[in-house]
Design a protein around this motif. Structure first.
Motif, short mmCIF file in Angstrom:
data_model
loop_
_atom_site.label_atom_id
_atom_site.label_comp_id
_atom_site.label_asym_id
_atom_site.label_seq_id
_atom_site.Cartn_x
_atom_site.Cartn_y
_atom_site.Cartn_z
N ALA A 20 -1.19 2.65 -3.95
CA ALA A 20 -0.30 1.68 -4.59
C ALA A 20 -0.69 0.29 -4.07
O ALA A 20 -1.64 0.15 -3.30
N SER A 21 0.05 -0.72 -4.48
CA SER A 21 -0.15 -2.05 -3.94
C SER A 21 1.08 -2.42 -3.12
O SER A 21 2.22 -2.28 -3.61
N ALA A 22 0.85 -2.91 -1.92
CA ALA A 22 1.98 -3.32 -1.08
C ALA A 22 2.80 -4.40 -1.77
O ALA A 22 3.99 -4.56 -1.49
N LYS A 23 2.15 -5.13 -2.68
CA LYS A 23 2.85 -6.22 -3.39
C LYS A 23 3.97 -5.68 -4.28
O LYS A 23 4.88 -6.41 -4.62
N ALA A 24 3.84 -4.43 -4.71
CA ALA A 24 4.83 -3.86 -5.63
C ALA A 24 5.37 -2.56 -5.09
O ALA A 24 5.34 -1.53 -5.74
N MET A 25 5.83 -2.62 -3.83
CA MET A 25 6.34 -1.40 -3.22
C MET A 25 7.83 -1.54 -2.96
O MET A 25 8.32 -2.63 -2.69
N THR A 26 8.51 -0.42 -3.07
CA THR A 26 9.94 -0.43 -2.82
C THR A 26 10.29 0.83 -2.03
O THR A 26 9.39 1.52 -1.55
N GLY A 27 11.58 1.15 -1.91
CA GLY A 27 11.98 2.34 -1.17
C GLY A 27 12.16 3.52 -2.10
O GLY A 27 12.02 3.37 -3.31
N PRO A 28 12.48 4.67 -1.60
CA PRO A 28 12.65 4.90 -0.17
C PRO A 28 11.32 5.12 0.54
O PRO A 28 10.32 5.48 -0.07
N GLY A 29 11.37 4.94 1.86
CA GLY A 29 10.23 5.29 2.70
C GLY A 29 10.50 6.64 3.32
O GLY A 29 11.57 7.23 3.12
N PRO A 30 9.55 7.15 4.08
CA PRO A 30 9.75 8.44 4.75
C PRO A 30 10.88 8.37 5.77
O PRO A 30 11.08 7.34 6.43
N THR A 31 11.62 9.46 5.88
CA THR A 31 12.64 9.56 6.92
C THR A 31 11.93 9.76 8.26
O THR A 31 10.73 10.09 8.29
N PRO A 32 12.63 9.62 9.38
CA PRO A 32 11.99 9.88 10.67
C PRO A 32 11.36 11.27 10.73
O PRO A 32 10.26 11.45 11.26
N ALA A 33 12.02 12.27 10.15
CA ALA A 33 11.45 13.63 10.17
C ALA A 33 10.18 13.70 9.33
O ALA A 33 9.20 14.34 9.72
N GLN A 34 10.19 13.04 8.18
CA GLN A 34 8.99 13.04 7.33
C GLN A 34 7.85 12.28 8.01
O GLN A 34 6.69 12.68 7.95
N LEU A 35 8.20 11.19 8.68
CA LEU A 35 7.17 10.41 9.38
C LEU A 35 6.56 11.25 10.50
O LEU A 35 5.34 11.22 10.72
N HIS A 36 7.39 12.01 11.18
CA HIS A 36 6.91 12.89 12.25
C HIS A 36 5.92 13.91 11.66
O HIS A 36 4.86 14.18 12.25
N GLU A 37 6.27 14.44 10.50
CA GLU A 37 5.38 15.40 9.83
C GLU A 37 4.06 14.73 9.44
O GLU A 37 2.98 15.29 9.62
N ILE A 38 4.17 13.52 8.92
CA ILE A 38 2.97 12.77 8.53
C ILE A 38 2.06 12.54 9.74
O ILE A 38 0.84 12.74 9.67
N PHE A 39 2.66 12.17 10.87
CA PHE A 39 1.85 11.95 12.09
C PHE A 39 1.19 13.25 12.55
O PHE A 39 0.04 13.27 12.97
N ASN A 40 1.96 14.34 12.48
CA ASN A 40 1.40 15.63 12.92
C ASN A 40 0.22 16.04 12.06
O ASN A 40 -0.73 16.68 12.55
N ILE A 41 0.27 15.71 10.77
CA ILE A 41 -0.86 16.02 9.88
C ILE A 41 -2.02 15.06 10.20
O ILE A 41 -3.18 15.47 10.27
#
Ligand SMILES: Cc1cc2nc3c(=O)[nH]c(=O)nc-3n(C[C@H](O)[C@H](O)[C@H](O)COP(=O)(O)O)c2cc1C
Length: 195
Positions: A20-41
């Motif tokens: 995507a483009s950061a210029k046209a981004m909105t929410g939602p973003g990952p929850t803390p649990a989803q971010l944890h999963e993303i980092f683990n991957i």
């Protein structure tokens, strides 16, 4: 061509995924649990010597505006001729997405593993983070921008001079349909040695 990232199968995802483009981004973003999963991957990347030569800094909620003030004052010092619009843009860099993650390469001299290989592993972390977030249904963009290369901006983010910003990964949902870009013609990139 405008389309979604097709997550219906692994192959279709790999064939269609796009940023995507950061210029046209909105929410939602990952929850803390989803971010944890993303980092683990993300940390499952190839890593010669098992050095884990990277780390993550998360900017979300009010932290995005707070770091933006540091970007604003640094930009003002670097470009005193710039007006309020330009300063506001720099102050709002990380406000463009609900979550921004700095992937920091901590690559250092090592008796066996070249720094280049450690840095490449950091790039792999960035892309694997993107794949994980996209597979979870988020949109992403990998940026660097001037803040990745400016020592004062890096210090404000908590990054040492000797460390490199491998990527600033913007995570959220695109406010507009994703647009693909022309992709390289692989036939022009591949040669058969000895032919
Ligand atoms: C190391 C690196 C740094 C990048 N920095 C920026 C940047 O600062 N600004 C930008 O618009 N795109 C930047 N890009 C490009 C985008 O992240 C991305 O490649 C482009 O939007 C298309 O991505 P896609 O092939 O995943 O669709 C960067 C890419 C890489 C690999």
């Amino acid at each position: 061509m405008t389309q979604l990232n097709d997550t219906s199968s692994l192959l279709s995802f790999l064939k269609t995924r796009k940023s995507a483009s950061a210029k046209a981004m909105t929410g939602p973003g990952p929850t803390p649990a989803q971010l944890h999963e993303i980092f683990n991957i993300a940390v499952r990347v190839p890593d010669h010597g098992k050095l884990s030569p990277w780390r993550f800094i998360v900017f979300e909620a009010a932290a995005r505006a707070k770091i933006g003030e540091a970007f604003r004052s640094r930009w003002q010092a670097l470009h005193p001729e710039h007006g309020e619009d330009s300063l506001n843009f720099q102050a709002g860099l990380f406000m463009r997405a609900p979550v921004v993650v700095a992937v920091v390469s901590t690559a250092a001299q090592h008796p066996k593993i070249p720094m280049w290989e450690q840095q490449m592993s950091g790039a792999a972390v960035c892309f694997t983070m993107e794949l994980a977030a996209q597979a979870l249904g988020f949109d992403v963009q990998w940026q660097t921008d001037w803040v990745a290369y400016d020592d004062v901006a890096k210090a404000a983010m908590g990054i040492k001079n000797a460390e490199q910003v491998a990527g600033l990964i913007y995570l959220g949902k695109s406010a507009v349909p994703l647009e693909d870009r022309p992709r390289p013609d692989v036939t022009s990139l591949v040669t058969q040695w000895g032919a």
